[in-house]
Each structure stands twice: as structure tokens, then as C-alpha cells.
Design a protein around this motif. Structure first.
Motif, PDB file in Angstrom:
ATOM      1  N   ASP A 121       0.816  -1.214   0.000  1.00  0.00           N
ATOM      2  CA  ASP A 121       0.000   0.000   0.000  1.00  0.00           C
ATOM      3  C   ASP A 121       0.850   1.266   0.000  1.00  0.00           C
ATOM      4  O   ASP A 121       2.087   1.212  -0.035  1.00  0.00           O
ATOM      5  CB  ASP A 121      -1.016  -0.016   1.149  1.00  0.00           C
ATOM      6  N   LYS A 122       0.192   2.394   0.065  1.00  0.00           N
ATOM      7  CA  LYS A 122       0.873   3.692  -0.054  1.00  0.00           C
ATOM      8  C   LYS A 122       1.777   4.004   1.136  1.00  0.00           C
ATOM      9  O   LYS A 122       2.661   4.854   1.048  1.00  0.00           O
ATOM     10  CB  LYS A 122      -0.166   4.809  -0.202  1.00  0.00           C
TER      11      LYS A 122
ATOM     12  N   GLU B  38     -10.938   1.134  -0.712  1.00  0.00           N
ATOM     13  CA  GLU B  38     -10.564   1.671   0.604  1.00  0.00           C
ATOM     14  C   GLU B  38      -9.958   3.064   0.475  1.00  0.00           C
ATOM     15  O   GLU B  38     -10.328   3.985   1.205  1.00  0.00           O
ATOM     16  CB  GLU B  38      -9.560   0.713   1.245  1.00  0.00           C
ATOM     17  N   TYR B  39      -9.054   3.229  -0.460  1.00  0.00           N
ATOM     18  CA  TYR B  39      -8.408   4.533  -0.636  1.00  0.00           C
ATOM     19  C   TYR B  39      -9.358   5.551  -1.252  1.00  0.00           C
ATOM     20  O   TYR B  39      -9.293   6.736  -0.921  1.00  0.00           O
ATOM     21  CB  TYR B  39      -7.139   4.383  -1.485  1.00  0.00           C
TER      22      TYR B  39
END
Length: 210
Positions: free
Chosen positions: A154-155, A196-197
């Protein structure tokens, strides 16, 4: 009386169904974090990075041609479906000295789709092993520094996966040699993390507008 029952059913049933699925989104709307703060690939190759991107991470090893079929599966089942998202990318890790093989692979992939978000990171054997070990998975990296498994990062540099997979229990990666696994599991998980994001972004924007 029967008419009232039918009308009540028509009104109540959609509400019940909505509440059921709404609760499901709340319960299953996040893809579990399996490992936090993995090494950023930029430490190995400054041309690419994990931060601020949703990354599909793979390790092609010294025999890139051997892994070509895996890359094609990944391209067709995952990249073509999600490559349009701005914060999505593919990063394949390859030992230094294999730039020619990578060029050939990109040319072949380019015949199937736009390859703008296919990135290749080059490193030494020690750098690649260090990056792989930072994932802390139950998957082994081969002697040729390759694995058919790819991973969702992820980020914030966390490895995402499943904690209750019906086949493996904790699922760290996805086998790119299995089209069924990509279709039936990985597609769902990538959808979840992208949603989600997107939901988080909408919430932030809504909070700012208040």
C-alpha cells in the motif's frame, strides 16, 4: 390483508438487504495489513518507489524469459483491469545485468496493452534479498531470485493480504502461474484496497468542505 403483507414485504426486504450489505462493507472494507514498514524499493533503485502508490510487487529473477508467462497472466488479469487508476503501479524486481531481457518483455507486453505503469527495479543480489525479507512472508525466494508470487503493497509501505483465506489461512501473495487464483482472489483484493483509498479520499474531501 394479503395486499398489505405484500406491500410491507416489498418495502422491508430492500431495506434489510441494504443493511446486510452495508454492514458487510464496514466489516470487510479493509484489506488486512500483514507487514508494516517494509523497505522501499527506492533504496535499491531510485527510479521507482512504493510510497504514495498502490503497488503490485513481483520478483522476476535472473531468467526473465522463464517468467514471461507469469507476467502475461498478471497483465491480462490484473493490470488491464486496474491500470487506469492513477495511484496504481506494477513493480517487478530484477537483478542487475538483465536489462536486455526486461526490454524484450516490455516490448511483448506492449503488444497487449499500454505499459506506462509497468516499472522494473534493478538491484544486486543482496539488495533484492533484503527487500524480499522485509516483506516477512511464508513464501521462499528462489535461488535465481524469482518467485511466481506477487504482493500488494500500500501507499504507506505495508504489505496487504488475507488473514482468513479458505485455503492458506494467512495469504501473503498471489501465484501468477494460476489464472484461477488471479481471477478468484487477487482481483477481489485489489478491488478492496482501491475502494478503501477512494472512500478515504472522499471522506477527507468531505471533511475539508465542512
Amino acid at each position: 390483508m394479503k395486499k398489505k403483507i405484500v406491500l410491507a414485504t416489498l418495502f422491508v426486504l430492500p431495506v434489510v438487504v441494504y443493511l446486510f450489505f452495508a454492514s458487510g462493507v464496514n466489516n470487510f472494507g479493509r484489506l488486512p495489513i500483514l507487514t508494516e514498514k517494509i523497505s522501499d524499493v527506492s533504496q535499491m533503485d531510485p527510479n521507482v518507489q512504493f510510497k504514495d502508490k498502490i503497488t503490485i510487487l513481483g520478483f522476476l529473477g535472473n531468467n526473465v524469459e522463464k517468467m514471461q508467462g507469469n507476467a502475461f497472466n498478471l497483465n491480462q488479469k490484473i493490470y488491464k483491469r486496474f491500470g487506469e487508476f492513477n495511484d496504481f503501479q506494477m513493480i517487478m524486481v530484477v537483478p542487475q545485468g538483465n536489462e536486455g531481457q526486461v526490454g524484450e518483455l516490455k516490448n511483448e507486453l506492449g503488444k497487449l496493452s499500454n505499459v506506462d505503469k509497468w516499472h522494473f527495479a534493478f538491484g544486486t543480489e543482496d539488495e533484492i534479498k533484503s527487500l524480499f525479507e522485509s516483506l516477512q512472508t511464508n513464501v521462499d525466494l528462489g535461488d535465481d531470485l524469482a518467485t511466481p508470487n506477487v504482493f500488494i503493497v500500500d501507499k504507506d509501505l505495508s504489505l496487504r493480504g488475507r488473514t482468513d483465506d479458505e485455503d492458506e489461512g494467512v495469504k501473503y501473495g498471489f501465484d501468477t502461474s494460476s489464472v484461477a487464483e488471479l481471477n478468484n482472489k487477487m482481483v477481489d483484493d485489489v478491488k478492496i484496497i482501491l475502494a478503501e483509498y477512494r472512500l478515504a479520499l472522499k471522506k477527507n474531501n468531505a471533511d475539508r468542505s465542512k
